[in-house]
Scaffold this motif. Structure first.
Motif, short mmCIF file in Angstrom:
data_model
loop_
_atom_site.label_atom_id
_atom_site.label_comp_id
_atom_site.label_asym_id
_atom_site.label_seq_id
_atom_site.Cartn_x
_atom_site.Cartn_y
_atom_site.Cartn_z
N ASP B 61 0.86 -1.18 0.00
CA ASP B 61 0.00 0.00 0.00
C ASP B 61 0.90 1.24 0.00
N THR B 62 1.17 1.77 -1.20
CA THR B 62 2.20 2.79 -1.38
C THR B 62 2.20 3.90 -0.32
N PRO B 63 1.08 4.63 -0.11
CA PRO B 63 1.17 5.78 0.80
C PRO B 63 1.41 5.40 2.26
N ASN B 64 1.03 4.18 2.66
CA ASN B 64 1.22 3.82 4.06
C ASN B 64 2.48 3.01 4.32
N TYR B 65 2.92 2.25 3.30
CA TYR B 65 4.11 1.43 3.51
C TYR B 65 5.37 2.27 3.52
N TRP B 66 5.49 3.17 2.55
CA TRP B 66 6.70 4.00 2.44
C TRP B 66 6.54 5.27 3.24
N ASN B 67 7.65 5.83 3.73
CA ASN B 67 7.59 7.15 4.35
C ASN B 67 7.99 8.20 3.30
N GLU B 68 8.13 9.45 3.74
CA GLU B 68 8.41 10.52 2.78
C GLU B 68 9.69 10.27 1.98
N PHE B 69 10.70 9.68 2.64
CA PHE B 69 11.95 9.40 1.91
C PHE B 69 11.70 8.37 0.81
N GLY B 70 10.96 7.32 1.15
CA GLY B 70 10.65 6.29 0.17
C GLY B 70 9.86 6.86 -0.99
N LEU B 71 8.90 7.72 -0.67
CA LEU B 71 8.06 8.29 -1.73
C LEU B 71 8.86 9.26 -2.60
N LEU B 72 9.79 9.97 -1.96
CA LEU B 72 10.66 10.86 -2.73
C LEU B 72 11.53 10.04 -3.68
N MET B 73 11.99 8.89 -3.17
CA MET B 73 12.78 7.98 -4.00
C MET B 73 11.96 7.53 -5.21
N ILE B 74 10.71 7.18 -4.97
CA ILE B 74 9.83 6.76 -6.07
C ILE B 74 9.67 7.90 -7.08
N THR B 75 9.53 9.12 -6.55
CA THR B 75 9.40 10.28 -7.43
C THR B 75 10.62 10.43 -8.32
N VAL B 76 11.80 10.35 -7.69
CA VAL B 76 13.05 10.51 -8.45
C VAL B 76 13.18 9.40 -9.49
#
Ligand SMILES: [K+]
Ligand SMILES: [K+]
Lengths: 444, 444
Positions: B61-76
């Motif tokens: 579950d993308t928004p709950n599993y990853w934190n802001e760093f993980g999501l930033l990584m996905i963005t990059v």
């Protein structure tokens, strides 16, 4: 009328429709069924369409529902349909060949610019002669076997053999046994002649004729004959091996047989898939993995101008050569030291893509018209109807009327569509009056 | 090395692989998840591949599993993947154009025979610039809306907007909400910019650039741009109308909305199908009839050299023109007063047929690797992965490890395959040393 007679190929779809309606009328009468009752219109139409289009699907239990008259009717309809389609398709090829100014490999004198009634008569006689010879050979072998080994009365052995011989050579698919030919699946004397007859009938008149005439020098064959013969052989081997590997231990199919019988049954079923329609194994009992294989083989089908359906072996392998040439960066598509004209490539693309679209639309249609038919079953049944194969995972027999009607349309379109398309393309080629500047857009 | 640098396009698949492995390593570290635990290798690999290939499928579950760093990584990873694929594909087109001696419409000076590092830098800057401009516009509109109307804190509104703007323009498909964008489905201020960004990003750099430069005179566009722009428009309208007709009264999708919201939601979902990957309706709640439509649209995909996947709009419509010409008996395939080179036709055929084969094989593979996944669901999920769309009927999240690995391979192949194929064809075109005599076999 003169225009029609000048291109008798235009009459073929019309002739098919008339034959089907005539057959429907006759099959509705009570003297064709074993219970002497009137057959409902839709059942008669389904059976007549299935017979004339040499599909072999049925919505009733063929050997028990119809009596001898009904079954004879089915035999006649299958034979007329088979010869009709082969003659029609061969005519298209001849017309195209003349248009292109090619030396006709099929008829000796090709001086006249148009295809005449005399040509048609000679062509019909040749095709009917070939059918008679092949069907006679199968009949003799099978009659002897049924009479001598199974102790059938001679007349019954002969009738059963004639029926199945006609079905085999015309790729008709109807059988006189409720379980199709499963009862004979390990009897090589019955199964092998029927399998060979099916393959020969499915090769097509042009390829058969050329291969037979130049059998000592296969290198002289035209591209179409090379693709048909070697392609069919490739597909037969691939289907045989695939079926052996997948079904070897399946207790509902090959698993119950000794290893040598496994080979025989797999060989025969493989021969019947494209697009004979008999079955010697229980189609509903196949492993899940076999369905993609069977659907692919049905979709490819047999040779051009044969009783087989599908996109045809030439189309499939020509496209394979096109892709291969593209991947290797070859400027030309070559098959056995011959460059393939771009017109042929374009024709193959058209046939293949329209067929994919037709299968997809037919499958969606069938799912919409029915309740609870899973996608794989709908895909199987629609491919079988469109390629006039006739194999079934049991959906056809239990369809509502609308679904039965959909299959009728699919069988008719699958049989007549390519021919109509072919003749339309052959007869309507436009002259090139001017050309636009060329551009090479990058795609993909 | 010199050979590689001379054709930097050869580096692209390698670059993708390195980026994915780097992303996998980083996503495995505990500081990227909200629970601060180590992420299993396969989950990290799936997420990194999904991000770099701009697919957007996920097994957590993308928004709950990853934190802001993980999501930033996905963005990059999404941004790098998106720019990488557009740059790589545009390079292929430029290389082909030079091979053919065509005036490059993309770069002003085209004197050098080979594609140099200077060209690459300029191209990268242009593409990155376009991405920055589009993503900034979306970010500004969406931030304002979230901040002013939804009362999000400014920093949070900005972060959410940046994330979705990057995903939209790169057709990435990840969302910061468990239900994707369903929560915003009737908010035009959020949905419309994201939908337009998705469509613009999915048109592709070459078509965008030419259409923008000659926007007053569409008749001057090249065949590829005409096919891309008018074809995309046609598909958007067809998908919009199809979705409205099928889903109008479905209580799980459009049925719950007022008529004007139905129009908005259908427009947005239609824009996201090829191949944005956001969803504003519940994909699992779609009518049965919608699946063929969605699968077909995913399969066609977006424009060439864009962040979209699929066989591409040019390929699809070029083949439609080929079939049309064949049916009308035209000797040439013409699109808007230009004759299409047979090389382009052959390339389109190759891409389309290989893609069909890939989807078929992938579907069979997924069914073999899983238990109880119905055919339609497997077909949907495989098409979505191969076309890097990312829509899901719920199979991806519940797959066993082998099935997850299969989807990883499909996403990678779907993204890198066409590019590798394109560059191989572009770089390896053989010289014509001799030609065989031509033959025109009749097929079908
Ligand atoms: K048949
Ligand atoms: K996507």
């Amino acid at each position: 009328m003169r225009r029609l007679l000048r291109h008798p190929v235009r009459l073929v779809p019309f002739g098919f429709l008339v034959t089907i309606l005539l057959g429907t009328g006759l099959l509705m009468l009570p003297w064709t069924t074993s219970q002497h009752q009137y057959t409902p219109f839709l059942t008669a139409l389904f059976t007549a369409t299935s017979a004339v289009s040499v599909t072999g699907m049925s919505v009733v239990d063929t050997p028990n529902y119809w009596n001898e008259f009904g079954l004879l009717m089915i035999t006649v309809l299958t034979q007329v349909g088979g010869i009709g389609i082969v003659t029609g398709a061969t005519m298209v090829i001849l017309v195209v060949a003349r248009r292109l100014g090619l030396r006709s490999r099929l008829l000796v004198q090709a001086e006249t610019a148009e295809f005449g009634i005399g040509d048609l008569r000679r062509l019909l006689l040749r095709i009917a002669g070939l059918a008679l010879v092949c069907e006679s050979i199968i009949t003799v072998v099978m009659t002897a076997r049924l009479w001598l080994t199974y102790d059938y009365p001679f007349a019954r052995a002969l009738w059963i053999s004639v029926f199945h011989a006609v079905q085999a050579f015309n790729n008709g698919g109807f059988a006189l046994y409720t379980e199709s030919l499963i009862g004979f699946s390990t009897d090589a004397w019955v199964i092998v002649p029927l399998a060979i007859g099916t393959v020969v009938g499915g090769l097509g008149f042009p390829a058969l004729f050329e291969a037979a005439r130049e059998w000592r020098r296969p290198s002289r064959w035209g591209v179409a004959t090379k693709l048909t013969v070697w392609g069919s052989l490739t597909l037969l081997v691939a289907g045989f091996l695939g079926m052996l590997v997948i079904e070897w231990a399946n207790p509902r199919t090959l698993g119950i047989y000794a290893w040598h019988d496994k080979l025989l049954v797999a060989f025969a079923q493989d021969a019947f898939i494209r697009t004979g329609g008999f079955n010697v194994v229980d189609v509903e009992g196949l492993e899940e993995e076999s369905y993609p294989l069977v659907i692919a083989l049905m979709f490819i089908g047999g040779g051009s101008a044969s009783t087989a359906g599908g996109i045809k072996v030439t189309t499939f392998f020509l496209l394979a050569f096109v892709i291969w040439a593209e991947l290797r960066g070859e400027p030309d598509v070559t098959v056995g030291h011959r460059r393939v004209a771009t017109a042929s490539q374009r024709q193959a693309v058209t046939v293949a893509l329209l067929s994919v679209a037709l299968v997809a639309c037919g499958t969606v249609l069938l799912i919409l018209l029915t309740e609870g038919v899973p996608l794989y079953a709908a895909l199987f049944e629609v491919t079988s109807a469109l390629t006039t194969t006739g194999l079934s995972v049991g959906v056809a027999a239990s369809l509502p009327e609308s679904g039965q009607f959909a299959l009728i349309v699919l069988m008719f379109v699958g049989r007549i569509g390519p021919l109509t398309l072919g003749s339309a393309i052959a007869l309507n080629t436009r002259r090139r009056l001017y050309r636009y500047p060329e551009e090479q857009p990058i795609v993909g």
